[in-house]
Design an enzyme around this catalytic site. Structure first.
Site, mmCIF file in Angstrom:
data_model
loop_
_atom_site.group_PDB
_atom_site.id
_atom_site.type_symbol
_atom_site.label_atom_id
_atom_site.label_comp_id
_atom_site.label_asym_id
_atom_site.label_seq_id
_atom_site.Cartn_x
_atom_site.Cartn_y
_atom_site.Cartn_z
ATOM 1 N N CYS A 183 0.910 -1.133 -0.499
ATOM 2 C CA CYS A 183 -0.180 0.192 -0.343
ATOM 3 C C CYS A 183 0.821 1.466 -0.084
ATOM 4 C CB CYS A 183 -0.966 -0.030 1.423
ATOM 5 S SG CYS A 183 -2.324 -1.129 0.694
ATOM 6 N N LYS B 259 -0.078 3.555 -3.109
ATOM 7 C CA LYS B 259 -0.847 4.497 -3.309
ATOM 8 C C LYS B 259 -0.321 5.555 -3.680
ATOM 9 C CE LYS B 259 -4.784 2.376 -0.520
ATOM 10 N NZ LYS B 259 -5.750 3.434 0.995
ATOM 11 N N ASP C 278 -14.234 6.256 1.449
ATOM 12 C CA ASP C 278 -14.931 4.816 2.189
ATOM 13 C C ASP C 278 -14.029 3.955 1.325
ATOM 14 O OD1 ASP C 278 -15.604 3.262 4.277
ATOM 15 O OD2 ASP C 278 -17.455 4.747 3.900
ATOM 16 N N ASP C 279 -14.164 2.876 2.287
ATOM 17 C CA ASP C 279 -13.469 1.715 1.392
ATOM 18 C C ASP C 279 -13.914 0.265 0.578
ATOM 19 O OD1 ASP C 279 -11.243 1.524 4.037
ATOM 20 O OD2 ASP C 279 -12.699 1.333 5.181
ATOM 21 N N ASP D 282 -11.525 -4.536 2.493
ATOM 22 C CA ASP D 282 -11.910 -3.443 2.462
ATOM 23 C C ASP D 282 -13.955 -4.040 2.255
ATOM 24 O OD1 ASP D 282 -10.095 -1.660 2.387
ATOM 25 O OD2 ASP D 282 -10.675 -1.400 -0.673
ATOM 26 N N GLY E 260 -10.905 -13.259 -13.554
ATOM 27 C CA GLY E 260 -9.919 -12.304 -13.398
ATOM 28 C C GLY E 260 -9.580 -11.194 -14.988
ATOM 29 N N HIS E 261 -8.585 -11.081 -14.727
ATOM 30 C CA HIS E 261 -8.035 -10.400 -15.808
ATOM 31 C C HIS E 261 -6.221 -9.896 -15.700
ATOM 32 C CE1 HIS E 261 -7.040 -8.581 -19.626
ATOM 33 N NE2 HIS E 261 -7.150 -6.822 -19.382
ATOM 34 N N ASP F 294 -11.108 0.912 7.559
ATOM 35 C CA ASP F 294 -9.146 0.376 7.813
ATOM 36 C C ASP F 294 -8.099 1.236 7.579
ATOM 37 O OD1 ASP F 294 -9.870 -0.516 5.005
ATOM 38 O OD2 ASP F 294 -8.923 -2.456 5.174
#
Length: 359
Positions: free
Chosen positions: A27, A30, A60-61, A101, A149-150, A237
C-alpha cells in the site's frame, strides 16, 4: 539486526528479487493523498442512483449498492507491487488486503476476481503461479472462490483482487458516521511500512519477517460481527495513508475532530527501533506532506513517532468508532477472532471539524 530476505522461493532460480522489480511495495504504492485529491477533484458529476448507498464522496473503503431490503452488494478492488520477495507470501498479502475492504464495510465476502500484471520475460511461469496460489489460499480461508479475472504483461509485477461481498443495508458501516464521544479502537498494530523498508534493504531478521507476514495475512474477519453491534457507528481499515490519514478521513466525514492517544497505539515489536535507524518508506513522507497541515502534534513529538503515525500499512487493521459502552463488546469481538493487540486509542470530539489531534 541480522540481515535476511524472505524464505527462498526455489522456483525463482536466478530470477531477480520481486521487490527489486517494483518502485514501491504494498500500500506504499498508493498515490499521495494530496495528489489524489487533485486528481479526483470534480470527478463526481454524474447522477447518483438512490440504490448507491456508498460511493466516492467520503473516500470510503468500498462502494455499496442496495439490491433489496435485505441485501446490499459491496464492491471494491485493490492491487499493488511486491512488498516481499517470496511469491506465495506476496499473493497472500495482496489478497488479504483486497478482501479487507469488504470486512471494513461490515460485510461478508462472497467471491473475487484476480487482477494480474506480470513481466513475463523476467519472471517464470512457476513464480507467477506461486503468487496466484498465495491469493487462492487466502480466498479459500475467507470461504470464497476466485471466479475469474484479467491478466496483462506489465513492466512491474502487480497482483490484487476485485472483491465482492454482501451486507444488510441497515448494517453498512461507512467511514463518515463517527459521533462525538465515540471511542476509537484499532485492530492491528502499526509498523508494516517500516518492516517492509528494512526487508527491502535486507536488514529484517527472521522474527521481524514472521511478524510482518502474520499481520499482513490476517483477515479482518471481525468486520461483520462489529457491524452488528448497536454502538458501532463507523468502520474503516488503516492502509496506505497510515493511521493519521485514515483517522483524518473519519474526522472529515463526520465533520469532527479525531483525537489519538499515541501512548496507547499498538506497534509491532521492533519497529520503533528500525524507524530510528532510518528504515522508513518514502510513502510515509509523502503522506505527511499531503495531510500534515491538518494534524496537531504535541510539543516534543519525535520525528520517529511522526513517521510511524503516517507509516503506510499494507493489509492493516480495522479502525472502529463506537459508543463508550460498546468498547468492551468491540474488544471482545477482536479477541475472539485472534486480534489480541486490539486497543482503544482515542476518541471523537467536537473541538473542530476535519482535524486530527495527537496527545
Amino acid at each position: 539486526m541480522a540481515a535476511m530476505t524472505s524464505t527462498p522461493d526455489l522456483s525463482r532460480g536466478s530470477e531477480p528479487r520481486l521487490t527489486s522489480l517494483s518502485h514501491g511495495g504494498g500500500c506504499g504504492c498508493k498515490i499521495a493523498p494530496g495528489v489524489l485529491s487533485d486528481i479526483l477533484k470534480g470527478s463526481n458529476g454524474l447522477p447518483v442512483p438512490p440504490e448507491l448507498l456508498v460511493g466516492i464522496e467520503t473516500a470510503d473503503d468500498a462502494a455499496v449498492y442496495r439490491l433489496n431490503d435485505e441485501q446490499a452488494l459491496i464492491a471494491t478492488t485493490d492491487f499493488f507491487m511486491p512488498i516481499v520477495d517470496d511469491a506465495y507470501d506476496f499473493g497472500r498479502i495482496a489478497a488479504t488486503n483486497a478482501i479487507s475492504d469488504v470486512y471494513a464495510m461490515g460485510g461478508r465476502p462472497i467471491m473475487a476476481l484476480a487482477l494480474v500484471g506480470m513481466p513475463i520475460n523476467v519472471l517464470s511461469t512457476a513464480t507467477i503461479g506461486r503468487i496466484l496460489d498465495g491469493g487462492q489460499a487466502v480466498c479459500k480461508a475467507a470461504g470464497i472462490p476466485i471466479a475469474g479475472g484479467h491478466t496483462i504483461d506489465s513492466v512491474e509485477p502487480i497482483y490484487g483482487l476485485v472483491a465482492l461481498g454482501l451486507v444488510h443495508p441497515g448494517r453498512v458501516k461507512r467511514n463518515a458516521d463517527a459521533r462525538v464521544g465515540d471511542r476509537l479502537i484499532l485492530g492491528k498494530p502499526l509498523g508494516v511500512g517500516v518492516l517492509s523498508a528494512a526487508l527491502k534493504k535486507e536488514q529484517l531478521d527472521a522474527a521481524g519477517y514472521a511478524r510482518m507476514i502474520d499481520t499482513t495475512t490476517r483477515l479482518n474477519t471481525p468486520g461483520p460481527e462489529l457491524s452488528a453491534i448497536e454502538g458501532v457507528h463507523a468502520l474503516t481499515d488503516v492502509t496506505g495513508f497510515g493511521l493519521a490519514g485514515h483517522g483524518l478521513e473519519l474526522a472529515r466525514g463526520a465533520g469532527r475532530t479525531v483525537e489519538i492517544d499515541w501512548s496507547r497505539v499498538p506497534l509491532l515489536p521492533g519497529v520503533r527501533d528500525l524507524a530510528a535507524q532510518g528504515f522508513v518508506t518514502g510513502a510515509s513522507g509523502r503522506n505527511w506532506a499531503g495531510y500534515g497541515a491538518s494534524v496537531s502534534l504535541p510539543a516534543g513529538f519525535e520525528s520517529v513517532d511522526q513517521a510511524l503515525l503516517s507509516d503506510p500499512q499494507t493489509s492493516g487493521g480495522l479502525l472502529v468508532s463506537c459508543a463508550p459502552e460498546a468498547v468492551p463488546q468491540v474488544l471482545a469481538t477482536f479477541r475472539r477472532h485472534g486480534f489480541d493487540a486490539a486497543a482503544e486509542i482515542g476518541r471523537v470530539t467536537d473541538e473542530g471539524a476535519g482535524r486530527l489531534v495527537v496527545r
